[in-house]
Motif scaffolding. Structure first.
Motif, PDB file in Angstrom:
ATOM      1  N   THR A 118     126.090  69.171 105.671  1.00  0.00           N
ATOM      2  CA  THR A 118     125.772  69.373 107.081  1.00  0.00           C
ATOM      3  C   THR A 118     124.801  70.544 107.213  1.00  0.00           C
ATOM      4  OG1 THR A 118     127.973  68.584 107.712  1.00  0.00           O
ATOM      5  CG2 THR A 118     126.728  69.819 109.367  1.00  0.00           C
ATOM      6  N   GLY A 167     125.194  72.880 112.454  1.00  0.00           N
ATOM      7  CA  GLY A 167     125.998  71.680 112.652  1.00  0.00           C
ATOM      8  C   GLY A 167     127.452  72.000 112.939  1.00  0.00           C
ATOM      9  N   THR A 168     128.220  70.941 113.152  1.00  0.00           N
ATOM     10  CA  THR A 168     129.627  71.083 113.530  1.00  0.00           C
ATOM     11  C   THR A 168     130.491  70.150 112.699  1.00  0.00           C
ATOM     12  OG1 THR A 168     128.953  71.581 115.806  1.00  0.00           O
ATOM     13  CG2 THR A 168     131.263  71.010 115.455  1.00  0.00           C
ATOM     14  N   SER A 176     135.154  64.993 110.506  1.00  0.00           N
ATOM     15  CA  SER A 176     133.879  64.473 111.017  1.00  0.00           C
ATOM     16  C   SER A 176     132.823  65.564 110.956  1.00  0.00           C
ATOM     17  CB  SER A 176     134.044  63.993 112.464  1.00  0.00           C
ATOM     18  OG  SER A 176     135.104  63.069 112.586  1.00  0.00           O
ATOM     19  N   ASP A 177     131.565  65.155 110.739  1.00  0.00           N
ATOM     20  CA  ASP A 177     130.484  66.142 110.672  1.00  0.00           C
ATOM     21  C   ASP A 177     129.233  65.605 111.341  1.00  0.00           C
ATOM     22  OD1 ASP A 177     128.736  64.690 108.775  1.00  0.00           O
ATOM     23  OD2 ASP A 177     130.278  65.114 107.294  1.00  0.00           O
ATOM     24  N   THR A 178     128.245  66.472 111.479  1.00  0.00           N
ATOM     25  CA  THR A 178     126.967  66.111 112.086  1.00  0.00           C
ATOM     26  C   THR A 178     125.863  66.095 111.028  1.00  0.00           C
ATOM     27  OG1 THR A 178     126.608  68.440 112.685  1.00  0.00           O
ATOM     28  CG2 THR A 178     127.602  67.012 114.346  1.00  0.00           C
ATOM     29  N   THR A 197     123.718  59.702 111.732  1.00  0.00           N
ATOM     30  CA  THR A 197     124.773  59.826 112.746  1.00  0.00           C
ATOM     31  C   THR A 197     125.975  60.627 112.246  1.00  0.00           C
ATOM     32  OG1 THR A 197     125.827  57.733 112.076  1.00  0.00           O
ATOM     33  CG2 THR A 197     124.123  57.623 113.777  1.00  0.00           C
ATOM     34  N   GLY A 198     125.869  61.270 111.099  1.00  0.00           N
ATOM     35  CA  GLY A 198     126.995  62.021 110.576  1.00  0.00           C
ATOM     36  C   GLY A 198     128.005  61.127 109.878  1.00  0.00           C
TER      37      GLY A 198
END
Length: 295
Positions: A173, A177-178, A218-220, A274-275
Motif C-alpha cells: 500500500t 493509504g489506509t 482491506s487496503d488501498t 481497487t485495493g
C-alpha cells in the motif's frame, strides 16, 4: 485413384498386472521424492534455526549502541545503526517465516484451542503494528465488534495470520493509504459431500445462527489481477510485478496453512487499482479431532 487413409496405430495393450506394477513404481518414486523433500526442508530449517542465535546477538549489540550507553553518536552513526537494525529485523522475519513453513510442511505444528475474545487478540496485533504503519505513512484502523462473542481459538496462530496479512498490506500500500482490520460473526454454509438424494423434509435447513467468525484485512493498494487470486497462496509465489520486493513469498502460504489447520478458509477479493480484501473464516467450534486446550 483415391488413396485410403492409413489405419490408426494401435497402442499396445497393457495388462492389469503391468498397470498395477506401474502404479506401484509411481507410488514408490513419489514416496522417495517426498522423503527427499522433507529431508531438505528439515536441513534448511536446522540451518535457519542455527542463524537465530548469532542474529539475536548482533541485534542486541545494535540496540546497545543505539541506546548510547557505550558513548555518544553523531547523526551519521545513528543512521547507520538504524539501517543495521532494520535489516537485522528483516532477516529475523525471513528466518521465522522459513521456520514456520518447515514446521507446517512437516506436520509438526499442533493447534491449541482456548476460549478467548477475538477483539482483544486483534487489538493487540494492531497495537504492535501501529508504529510500523506510522513509519510508512499508512493509517491502520480497527474497531471492535461487540457482536463477536467469546469462543475457542488458537490466539497465537490467529495473531500470526493477521500479522502476515498486515505485513502484506503495509508492503504494497503506497504512503498515504489506509488499511482496515475487521471481524464479524459469519454464517458459513459448507459444501456438503455428494450423497444419495434424500426427501425434501430431511434436507438440511439453512443455518440461521453464525457458526464462524470472519476476519478481513482491506487496503488501498494497487490490487491483484483475478488470475492470481489462487496462486498468491502458493509457497514461494510472488506476483511478476512484485519480484523485486522484499520477502520470500511465504507470508500468505503460511497464513493459508494456519487457517486450514483451524478448520477454516481464506481467500482474496481484488481487482487491479481497487485495493485488496483478504478474508478468512475460523469456526467457533474446534475441528473434529481437536479440543479446547489440546496441544
Amino acid at each position: 485413384m483415391s488413396k485410403e487413409a492409413p489405419a490408426p496405430a494401435r497402442s499396445p495393450a497393457i495388462s492389469p498386472v503391468e498397470s498395477v506394477s506401474a502404479s506401484g513404481q509411481e507410488l514408490q518414486e513419489y514416496s522417495q521424492l517426498r522423503e527427499r523433500y522433507l529431508r531438505t526442508t528439515n536441513a534448511l530449517a536446522s540451518a535457519a534455526h542455527d542463524l537465530k542465535t548469532p542474529l539475536a546477538i548482533l541485534n542486541g549489540y545494535v540496540e546497545v549502541l543505539q541506546s548510547e550507553k557505550l558513548g555518544g553518536l553523531n547523526e551519521r552513526q545513528r543512521e547507520v545503526l538504524r539501517d543495521m537494525r532494520s535489516n537485522g529485523q528483516r532477516l529475523q522475519r525471513y528466518i521465522q517465516d522459513f521456520l514456520s513453513f518447515s514446521v507446517l510442511e512437516t506436520g509438526q505444528l499442533k493447534m491449541r484451542f482456548d476460549p478467548g475474545n477475538i477483539n482483544t487478540c486483534l487489538s493487540e496485533v494492531c497495537r504492535l503494528w501501529s508504529p510500523r504503519f506510522q513509519e510508512r505513512g499508512l493509517a491502520l484502523y480497527f474497531l471492535a465488534n461487540e457482536k463477536v462473542h467469546e469462543f475457542a481459538f488458537d490466539a497465537p496462530k490467529v495473531e500470526r495470520i493477521i500479522s502476515n496479512l498486515l505485513e502484506n498490506a503495509s508492503k504494497f500500500t503506497p504512503a498515504g493509504g489506509t488499511v482496515w482490520l475487521h471481524a464479524e460473526p459469519y454464517v458459513w454454509e459448507r459444501r456438503a459431500v455428494s450423497k444419495p438424494p434424500v426427501s425434501q423434509e430431511r434436507r438440511r435447513r439453512p443455518l440461521s445462527q453464525p457458526n464462524s467468525v470472519k476476519i478481513s484485512v482491506s487496503d488501498t493498494g494497487p490490487g491483484i489481477p483475478p488470475e492470481y487470486h489462487l496462486e498468491i497462496f502458493d509457497d514461494f509465489f510472488r506476483l511478476p510485478t512484485n519480484e523485486k520486493c522484499e520477502g520470500m513469498g511465504l507470508g500468505l502460504a503460511i497464513a493459508r496453512r494456519l487457517v486450514h489447520g483451524m478448520g477454516g478458509k481464506i481467500w482474496v477479493e481484488s481487482e487491479p487499482g481497487t485495493g485488496c480484501r483478504f478474508s478468512f473464516i475460523i469456526p467457533v467450534k474446534p475441528p473434529a479431532g481437536e479440543s479446547e486446550g489440546k496441544q
